[in-house]
Scaffold this active site. Structure first.
Site, short mmCIF file in Angstrom:
data_model
loop_
_atom_site.label_atom_id
_atom_site.label_comp_id
_atom_site.label_asym_id
_atom_site.label_seq_id
_atom_site.Cartn_x
_atom_site.Cartn_y
_atom_site.Cartn_z
N GLU A 39 4.91 43.25 24.18
CA GLU A 39 5.81 42.34 23.46
C GLU A 39 5.03 41.46 22.50
O GLU A 39 4.00 40.89 22.87
CB GLU A 39 6.54 41.48 24.51
CG GLU A 39 7.18 40.24 24.00
CD GLU A 39 7.50 39.26 25.13
OE1 GLU A 39 7.61 38.06 24.82
OE2 GLU A 39 7.62 39.67 26.29
N LYS A 128 14.22 37.82 33.08
CA LYS A 128 12.92 37.16 32.99
C LYS A 128 13.06 35.78 33.64
O LYS A 128 13.79 34.92 33.14
CB LYS A 128 12.54 37.05 31.51
CG LYS A 128 11.37 36.15 31.18
CD LYS A 128 11.21 36.12 29.66
CE LYS A 128 10.28 35.00 29.22
NZ LYS A 128 10.14 34.96 27.75
#
Length: 206
Positions: A39, A128
């Site tokens: 990411e 998350k």
């Protein structure tokens, strides 16, 4: 495919601050160490170019995503750059819907059960848990007792090879790794060394 990648290796590399000219080399050592989700937070220098460089240089079984995605417009820019995963620090329904409409995988940040259920209702693939330093393993265990079976809850924030055990024991199926793995100014060899240490710890515990 996101869940498949995390089943192979539950660690997500968060490359906050990476520059486009570093992306290919850093991405390669992460891939070689076993990472399959990488990411680039959008508050990095020229993040869309870094995303494109990673996507063009790494095999298809490595998913490339963007972090700190805050608007539907950014979702479209990530997709145009070749990104496949939208990672957010929060759980804004507008961004969630834009990501699903774009056909991208989605990992929103959640800090309460209300946010977690709402994100799942909007099609989140992975949750998350952020910031993990404040939440702790007890929160994971309690949430997983009420969230739908099979929900993937990934702690992000302050994760080290030495403290992964308590989160895994509580039911975590992976982690997002930021400054413990990569910081601007690190050499490729330093990133490789840290990546290998994290993967070794993950394999020993999972």
């Amino acid at each position: 495919m996101l869940k498949q990648a995390l089943a192979q290796n539950g660690l997500i590399a968060i490359l906050r601050g990476i520059r486009p000219d570093e992306a290919q080399a850093v991405g390669q050592v992460l891939y070689d160490a076993g990472f399959r989700v990488i990411e680039v937070p959008l508050n990095s220098p020229d993040p869309y170019t870094s995303i494109r460089n990673l996507r063009d240089s790494l095999p298809a079984d490595c998913l490339i995503g963007a972090g700190t995605v805050l608007t539907p417009e950014q979702v479209e820019q990530v997709k145009a750059a070749g990104g496949q995963v939208i990672v957010m620090p929060h759980s804004d329904a507008k961004v969630l819907r834009a990501a699903k409409a774009a056909g991208l995988f989605l990992s929103p940040g959640v800090a309460t059960p209300t946010e977690a259920f709402a994100a799942l209702a909007e099609g989140a693939d992975v949750l998350k848990l952020f910031p993990a330093e404040q939440m702790g393993p007890a929160v994971i265990k309690a949430w997983l007792a009420v969230l739908p079976a099979g929900t993937l809850l990934l702690p992000v924030g302050g994760i080290t090879p030495d403290n992964m055990q308590v989160f895994i024991d509580a039911g975590a199926k992976g982690f997002g790794l930021g400054s413990g793995l990569f910081k601007p100014g690190m050499t490729v060899d330093q990133v490789a060394s840290r990546a290998q240490a994290y993967v070794a710890a993950w394999k020993a515990l999972s």
